[in-house]
Design a protein around this motif. Structure first.
Motif, PDB file in Angstrom:
ATOM      1  N   TYR A   8       0.885  -1.305  -0.227  1.00  0.00           N
ATOM      2  CA  TYR A   8       0.021   0.164  -0.074  1.00  0.00           C
ATOM      3  C   TYR A   8       0.789   1.371   0.095  1.00  0.00           C
ATOM      4  O   TYR A   8       0.673   2.206  -0.806  1.00  0.00           O
TER       5      TYR A   8
ATOM      6  N   GLY B 184      -3.204   5.862   6.728  1.00  0.00           N
ATOM      7  CA  GLY B 184      -3.173   4.277   6.167  1.00  0.00           C
ATOM      8  C   GLY B 184      -4.267   3.700   6.996  1.00  0.00           C
ATOM      9  O   GLY B 184      -4.529   4.251   7.952  1.00  0.00           O
TER      10      GLY B 184
ATOM     11  N   VAL C  78      -5.592   1.974  10.286  1.00  0.00           N
ATOM     12  CA  VAL C  78      -5.265   2.246  11.545  1.00  0.00           C
ATOM     13  C   VAL C  78      -4.360   0.849  12.196  1.00  0.00           C
ATOM     14  O   VAL C  78      -3.767   1.078  12.953  1.00  0.00           O
TER      15      VAL C  78
ATOM     16  N   ARG D 186      -1.704  13.537  13.915  1.00  0.00           N
ATOM     17  CA  ARG D 186      -2.734  13.716  15.264  1.00  0.00           C
ATOM     18  C   ARG D 186      -2.158  14.838  16.147  1.00  0.00           C
ATOM     19  O   ARG D 186      -2.996  15.554  16.532  1.00  0.00           O
TER      20      ARG D 186
ATOM     21  N   LEU E 139      -2.430  16.237   7.165  1.00  0.00           N
ATOM     22  CA  LEU E 139      -2.766  14.855   6.010  1.00  0.00           C
ATOM     23  C   LEU E 139      -3.060  15.191   4.433  1.00  0.00           C
ATOM     24  O   LEU E 139      -3.583  16.529   4.248  1.00  0.00           O
TER      25      LEU E 139
ATOM     26  N   TYR F 115     -12.899  -2.996   6.243  1.00  0.00           N
ATOM     27  CA  TYR F 115     -12.181  -2.275   6.977  1.00  0.00           C
ATOM     28  C   TYR F 115     -12.738  -1.461   7.948  1.00  0.00           C
ATOM     29  O   TYR F 115     -12.389  -1.646   9.137  1.00  0.00           O
TER      30      TYR F 115
ATOM     31  N   THR G 228     -12.977  -1.927  11.813  1.00  0.00           N
ATOM     32  CA  THR G 228     -12.415  -0.753  12.952  1.00  0.00           C
ATOM     33  C   THR G 228     -13.400  -0.096  13.794  1.00  0.00           C
ATOM     34  O   THR G 228     -13.083  -0.086  14.989  1.00  0.00           O
TER      35      THR G 228
ATOM     36  N   VAL H 296     -11.291   8.469  12.014  1.00  0.00           N
ATOM     37  CA  VAL H 296     -10.616   7.589  11.710  1.00  0.00           C
ATOM     38  C   VAL H 296     -10.009   7.663  10.344  1.00  0.00           C
ATOM     39  O   VAL H 296     -10.640   7.521   9.503  1.00  0.00           O
ATOM     40  N   PRO H 297      -8.567   7.483  10.175  1.00  0.00           N
ATOM     41  CA  PRO H 297      -8.221   7.612   8.691  1.00  0.00           C
ATOM     42  C   PRO H 297      -8.477   6.005   8.170  1.00  0.00           C
ATOM     43  O   PRO H 297      -8.402   5.103   8.740  1.00  0.00           O
ATOM     44  N   GLY H 298      -7.937   6.268   6.961  1.00  0.00           N
ATOM     45  CA  GLY H 298      -7.851   4.867   6.065  1.00  0.00           C
ATOM     46  C   GLY H 298      -7.091   4.805   4.832  1.00  0.00           C
ATOM     47  O   GLY H 298      -6.504   5.859   4.736  1.00  0.00           O
ATOM     48  N   PRO H 299      -6.870   3.826   4.274  1.00  0.00           N
ATOM     49  CA  PRO H 299      -6.300   3.945   2.813  1.00  0.00           C
ATOM     50  C   PRO H 299      -6.776   5.233   1.927  1.00  0.00           C
ATOM     51  O   PRO H 299      -7.883   5.347   1.739  1.00  0.00           O
ATOM     52  N   VAL H 300      -5.749   5.858   1.398  1.00  0.00           N
ATOM     53  CA  VAL H 300      -6.052   7.141   0.772  1.00  0.00           C
ATOM     54  C   VAL H 300      -6.878   6.662  -0.354  1.00  0.00           C
ATOM     55  O   VAL H 300      -7.491   7.684  -0.973  1.00  0.00           O
TER      56      VAL H 300
ATOM     57  N   HIS I  39     -10.756  12.066   5.830  1.00  0.00           N
ATOM     58  CA  HIS I  39      -9.502  12.500   5.611  1.00  0.00           C
ATOM     59  C   HIS I  39      -9.683  14.257   5.525  1.00  0.00           C
ATOM     60  O   HIS I  39      -8.988  14.892   6.018  1.00  0.00           O
TER      61      HIS I  39
ATOM     62  N   ARG J 235      -7.876  16.816   7.503  1.00  0.00           N
ATOM     63  CA  ARG J 235      -6.836  17.781   6.896  1.00  0.00           C
ATOM     64  C   ARG J 235      -7.343  19.226   7.351  1.00  0.00           C
ATOM     65  O   ARG J 235      -6.630  20.154   7.541  1.00  0.00           O
ATOM     66  N   GLU J 236      -8.593  19.530   7.090  1.00  0.00           N
ATOM     67  CA  GLU J 236      -9.148  20.742   7.497  1.00  0.00           C
ATOM     68  C   GLU J 236      -9.458  21.122   8.917  1.00  0.00           C
ATOM     69  O   GLU J 236     -10.021  22.219   9.260  1.00  0.00           O
ATOM     70  N   ALA J 237      -8.997  20.082   9.940  1.00  0.00           N
ATOM     71  CA  ALA J 237      -8.797  20.370  11.288  1.00  0.00           C
ATOM     72  C   ALA J 237     -10.131  20.541  11.860  1.00  0.00           C
ATOM     73  O   ALA J 237     -10.325  21.249  12.827  1.00  0.00           O
TER      74      ALA J 237
ATOM     75  N   LEU K 127      -7.414  13.178  14.405  1.00  0.00           N
ATOM     76  CA  LEU K 127      -7.079  11.779  13.915  1.00  0.00           C
ATOM     77  C   LEU K 127      -7.281  10.915  15.283  1.00  0.00           C
ATOM     78  O   LEU K 127      -6.515  11.301  16.023  1.00  0.00           O
TER      79      LEU K 127
ATOM     80  N   GLY L 101      -6.591   6.687  15.897  1.00  0.00           N
ATOM     81  CA  GLY L 101      -6.352   5.335  15.364  1.00  0.00           C
ATOM     82  C   GLY L 101      -6.500   4.343  16.474  1.00  0.00           C
ATOM     83  O   GLY L 101      -6.016   3.061  15.952  1.00  0.00           O
TER      84      GLY L 101
ATOM     85  N   ASP M 200      -6.148   6.615  21.720  1.00  0.00           N
ATOM     86  CA  ASP M 200      -6.528   8.051  20.938  1.00  0.00           C
ATOM     87  C   ASP M 200      -7.615   8.714  21.390  1.00  0.00           C
ATOM     88  O   ASP M 200      -7.821   9.769  21.700  1.00  0.00           O
TER      89      ASP M 200
END
Lengths: 414, 414
Positions: A150, A280, A282, A295, A301, B150, B154, B278-282, B291, B295-297, B301, B303, B307
């Motif tokens: 990945y 990616g 988690v 984080r 990101l 996924y 999660t 929660v992030p994941g594969p882009v 994302h 990204r825009e706060a 994040l 995981g 957390d």
């Protein structure tokens, strides 16, 4: 400062340039980078005088300490001969091709007392690309050697997309993410630049000799270490400052929990450069470092080429500052977004990036990228409460709402 | 304000409580939530008088508009009978079990002029858990219906881990992420609470009828919609304000580009609650929304369970505020981290979260979570340059470094 490199053209000028190169080649071998005292000494006395005095031991105490172990071993002739034979060249601050503007961030940070970020005394270069042109808005794509499929896929895709948008991709030629980034860039036709932590002929990493040849064909392989210098763990960390300095921002694609990612991000932060990280799954151990950076707000990101471009300001907001003369008015060089961010700052009270974003209407991620740029240009400074205009800079140089005076329509020089 | 519910115990008190419940049941059916004018009218006149006047049409213009279509249809007897038969109960602000403190955020936000976040007039509840206890430090775990394997994995893992740490998991009982979150919580023994956008007996979603039964066994299924009310798209958005208000924070596990995630995060933001993603594969379309939030706060994040816990402040920093009487000193309720954040604020100049983190030594992600909590408690306020002490609140109530007077060692009431 010295003018030894400005000797015009012709045989005499060439001889003078050769002498400068010999002096620099000697100095590059005389101390282990980064050598802040030697760098300052060379900047103050010029490479010819500096080399002569290092040889004699007629130097300040700290320079003596840095050069003590190696000053009696002059391999400059041998190194230059090896380089000429292999088709490498030595690039020095006296050369037109020297990427002076991006490397200035190292000088500024060192001047402020930051450790381990002294500018290089020269760079050995192998390849077809002009380094001063390659660095223009370039992006570093780096990450774990033990990468996942990945991660490698994502690094290659990002690099491919960046090159397709005219952005050169810098990386470290290591296995894993670095190699994938170079390959993705090459697949898009280059340019890509590998910055090594060993001599250009060290053949390291062994499995990437062919890749390094292809990178040299379409871009450049560079190092401040003399030919023959073996790789070493600390040299990769030292090398990271060059990756950070030579690019507008660094993308970390995969990184484990205790990886070099934190080092990369803190170096980039010290230099006022943008740090980005790719998320990616988690559960993936190689994404933990990226997630930590995001984080804890050390990194922005990024999930796509356009995320990267907008974070480093290549979406219609960046001029070709690199080879251009320094601007006359401090804000002449600024694109429209940078100008709006600058105009949002106050003279005394520091504003948070959030407040600047609200005031300027520029997206927060861009504000976060532009503020360190403005700081580096001497137009903004950090204070206890956030960001404000740097002391001594006239505020509101250009009236609000004016779109003139921005950099992006300025004709390119060089 | 009214004291109609405080009639002590005994047959007469029970009859009074029944009358209040009938009035509230009528009012819940008389307007489509959220009904800010009706909520204010009921708060001002008490449910008995308010119900009587709504019936007669003797109400201010805005209340009349909200109740016009339904005020002549009184289904309160039928609704209460259906509920009693099915083992549901009506919970009202007059009941001990009412989660008054978390729902206060809705009142505060509405009072400030926020749209669409009026408090509920009552809640229909099915289940074994006491709602006032379930909400204590609870976390909402929500996300896309069209989730990936996924995402569902999660969500289930996070929910399982949160319940194992004593945190109740709230969600919306939809297919995909919501269902996975409830299942993960149930696998850990519960409690989990489903907040619906339809009547408790609507049998929606059809494939989750069994799951809803299991949730009721180990937690609660709640709704402000009367029995029989069908699901509707706008009701899910309206329901989201209850998920946000009843929990300390919301975790978005997967969300597409134009999903309800933005709505969820803005609602939570208005209520001063933490938003996490929660992030994941882009490359995954169902992670794009997450994302964007990160990204825009808009979101922090997360995981892992730890957390989430550290972001909402459950790592040794949160007392059981929910059923406790309001504190006498404004800062009595604060945990040590909240106290340090409070102490870092100034009276005039606003500080950025970054500056507060530096000053207080509290991690930035926690500072971002604590500042809105302090705002909600009336201890801090936002200004142009960031955050400062709220006007009228004594600063430095407790001397710096003192660890006394914090909430977490206070004996629980109720």
């Amino acid at each position: 400062m010295n003018a030894e490199g400005d000797a015009g053209t012709g045989p005499r000028a060439e001889a003078a340039a050769d002498a400068v190169h010999r002096a620099r080649a000697y100095l590059l071998g005389a101390a282990e980078p980064p050598a802040p005292a030697l760098a300052a000494f060379v900047a103050g006395h010029g490479p010819m005088e500096a080399a002569e005095r290092v040889r004699r031991g007629d130097v300040p105490e700290r320079v003596a300490q840095e050069t003590e172990a190696r000053r009696d071993t002059d391999r400059s002739e041998r190194d230059l001969a090896r380089a000429a034979e292999a088709g490498y060249r030595l690039l020095t601050p006296e050369d037109d091709e020297w990427p002076a503007w991006p490397l200035l961030s190292l000088e500024v940070a060192t001047g402020r007392g930051a450790d381990g970020v002294a500018p290089p005394l020269g760079l050995w270069v192998r390849g077809t690309a002009r380094l001063d042109e390659s660095v223009d808005g370039a992006v570093a794509v780096v990450g774990a050697r033990a990468a996942t499929e990945y991660g490698e896929y994502t690094a290659a895709e990002l690099a491919h997309g960046l090159v397709a948008e005219g952005v050169a991709v810098f990386s470290g030629a290591a296995y894993g993410i670095d190699g994938a980034a170079h390959r993705g860039a090459l697949a898009a036709g280059g340019p890509t630049v590998a910055v090594l932590g060993c001599g250009l002929d060290a053949g390291y990493p062994a499995g990437h000799v062919g890749l390094l040849n292809r990178i040299a064909d379409r871009g450049a392989v560079i190092s401040e270490y003399p030919p023959g210098a073996p790789p070493a763990r600390h040299r990769f960390l030292v090398r990271n400052r060059l990756l950070a300095a030579l690019t507008a921002g660094t993308v970390v694609v995969e990184a484990g929990r205790r990886s070099g990612a934190r080092n990369t991000s803190s170096t980039a932060g010290v230099l006022g450069k943008v740090v980005m990280a790719v998320p990616g799954p988690v559960g993936s151990a190689t994404s933990v470092g990226c997630h930590e950076l995001i984080r804890e707000a050390y990194a922005t990101l990024v999930g796509s080429v356009s995320d990267v471009l907008s974070t480093v300001g290549r979406l219609g907001d960046h001029g070709g500052e690199v080879t251009a003369p320094r601007p006359r008015r401090p804000t002449d060089e600024l694109g429209p977004q940078a100008l709006r961010v600058h105009e949002a700052l106050g003279r005394r009270r520091g504003l948070s990036p959030e407040a600047v974003a609200e005031e300027s209407g520029v997206p927060l991620a861009r504000v976060r990228a532009l503020l360190p740029e403005l700081e580096l240009s001497g137009l903004a400074e950090r204070c206890e409460t956030g960001w404000r205009l740097a002391a001594g800079v006239p505020d509101r140089v250009i009236s609000p709402g004016s779109g003139t005076g921005t950099g992006e329509n300025r004709p390119r020089t060089g």
